[in-house]
Design a protein around this motif. Structure first.
Motif, PDB file in Angstrom:
ATOM      1  N   VAL A  70       0.847  -1.199   0.000  1.00  0.00           N
ATOM      2  CA  VAL A  70       0.000   0.000   0.000  1.00  0.00           C
ATOM      3  C   VAL A  70       0.884   1.251   0.000  1.00  0.00           C
ATOM      4  O   VAL A  70       0.640   2.198  -0.764  1.00  0.00           O
ATOM      5  CB  VAL A  70      -0.964  -0.014   1.207  1.00  0.00           C
ATOM      6  N   ALA A  71       1.909   1.256   0.833  1.00  0.00           N
ATOM      7  CA  ALA A  71       2.811   2.410   0.913  1.00  0.00           C
ATOM      8  C   ALA A  71       3.538   2.632  -0.404  1.00  0.00           C
ATOM      9  O   ALA A  71       3.690   3.780  -0.862  1.00  0.00           O
ATOM     10  CB  ALA A  71       3.814   2.214   2.048  1.00  0.00           C
ATOM     11  N   GLN A  72       3.977   1.553  -1.034  1.00  0.00           N
ATOM     12  CA  GLN A  72       4.720   1.684  -2.287  1.00  0.00           C
ATOM     13  C   GLN A  72       3.821   2.221  -3.392  1.00  0.00           C
ATOM     14  O   GLN A  72       4.246   3.070  -4.176  1.00  0.00           O
ATOM     15  CB  GLN A  72       5.344   0.343  -2.683  1.00  0.00           C
ATOM     16  N   ARG A  73       2.592   1.745  -3.447  1.00  0.00           N
ATOM     17  CA  ARG A  73       1.659   2.264  -4.455  1.00  0.00           C
ATOM     18  C   ARG A  73       1.384   3.748  -4.217  1.00  0.00           C
ATOM     19  O   ARG A  73       1.300   4.531  -5.165  1.00  0.00           O
ATOM     20  CB  ARG A  73       0.363   1.465  -4.438  1.00  0.00           C
ATOM     21  N   ALA A  74       1.239   4.130  -2.969  1.00  0.00           N
ATOM     22  CA  ALA A  74       1.034   5.545  -2.642  1.00  0.00           C
ATOM     23  C   ALA A  74       2.265   6.356  -3.010  1.00  0.00           C
ATOM     24  O   ALA A  74       2.160   7.486  -3.519  1.00  0.00           O
ATOM     25  CB  ALA A  74       0.703   5.704  -1.152  1.00  0.00           C
ATOM     26  N   TRP A  75       3.455   5.803  -2.778  1.00  0.00           N
ATOM     27  CA  TRP A  75       4.691   6.494  -3.132  1.00  0.00           C
ATOM     28  C   TRP A  75       4.765   6.722  -4.637  1.00  0.00           C
ATOM     29  O   TRP A  75       5.158   7.807  -5.086  1.00  0.00           O
ATOM     30  CB  TRP A  75       5.920   5.709  -2.646  1.00  0.00           C
ATOM     31  N   VAL A  76       4.387   5.724  -5.435  1.00  0.00           N
ATOM     32  CA  VAL A  76       4.402   5.878  -6.898  1.00  0.00           C
ATOM     33  C   VAL A  76       3.476   7.026  -7.303  1.00  0.00           C
ATOM     34  O   VAL A  76       3.835   7.856  -8.141  1.00  0.00           O
ATOM     35  CB  VAL A  76       4.010   4.566  -7.617  1.00  0.00           C
ATOM     36  N   GLY A  77       2.301   7.087  -6.688  1.00  0.00           N
ATOM     37  CA  GLY A  77       1.383   8.194  -6.969  1.00  0.00           C
ATOM     38  C   GLY A  77       1.979   9.537  -6.591  1.00  0.00           C
ATOM     39  O   GLY A  77       1.877  10.511  -7.347  1.00  0.00           O
TER      40      GLY A  77
END
Length: 132
Positions: A70-77
């Protein structure tokens, strides 16, 4: 502004046969060559990040693996939104792909450092996710 990274990479790679022959980014002279070099640098950083992410994820307990995803997907955004903001002034220009890719690379290298720091955590440290 609707640039896909794959489109930028393809355009840069197709437009720079001279660089492919020399394969030396230190001597990049044209904007097309600089775009290709920026794409290569980003691809390398992205590959390093993906490898580190997978290594770190395997060390985590199941609940924290999901939280990391979840954190990594948010970071990509965040990365993409921040780079859209930071490159807005050159949007549509021939230098845009280079500046865009340099922004992505810089943010990716920062994320690599963050994950490297997390990988150094010891079990029981309160500011670190739980390890398997």
């Amino acid at each position: 502004m609707k640039y896909g990274l794959s489109g930028l990479l393809l355009a840069g790679l197709c437009s720079s046969m001279a660089l492919a022959a020399s394969d030396n980014c230190q001597d990049a002279m044209t904007q097309a060559e600089m775009n290709v070099c920026a794409a290569k640098a980003h691809a390398l950083a992205d590959s390093r990040l993906n490898s580190l992410y997978q290594q770190y994820r395997q060390r985590l307990a199941a609940d924290d693996q999901q939280r990391l995803t979840v954190a990594q997907r948010a970071w990509v955004g965040y990365r993409d939104a921040a780079c859209r903001f930071e490159t807005a002034q050159v949007s549509g220009g021939s230098i845009f792909p280079t500046i865009w890719l340099q922004c992505l690379t810089g943010k990716t290298e920062t994320r690599i450092k963050e994950l490297q720091k997390l990988m150094q955590c010891k079990e029981g440290e309160l500011d670190c996710p739980s390890l398997q």
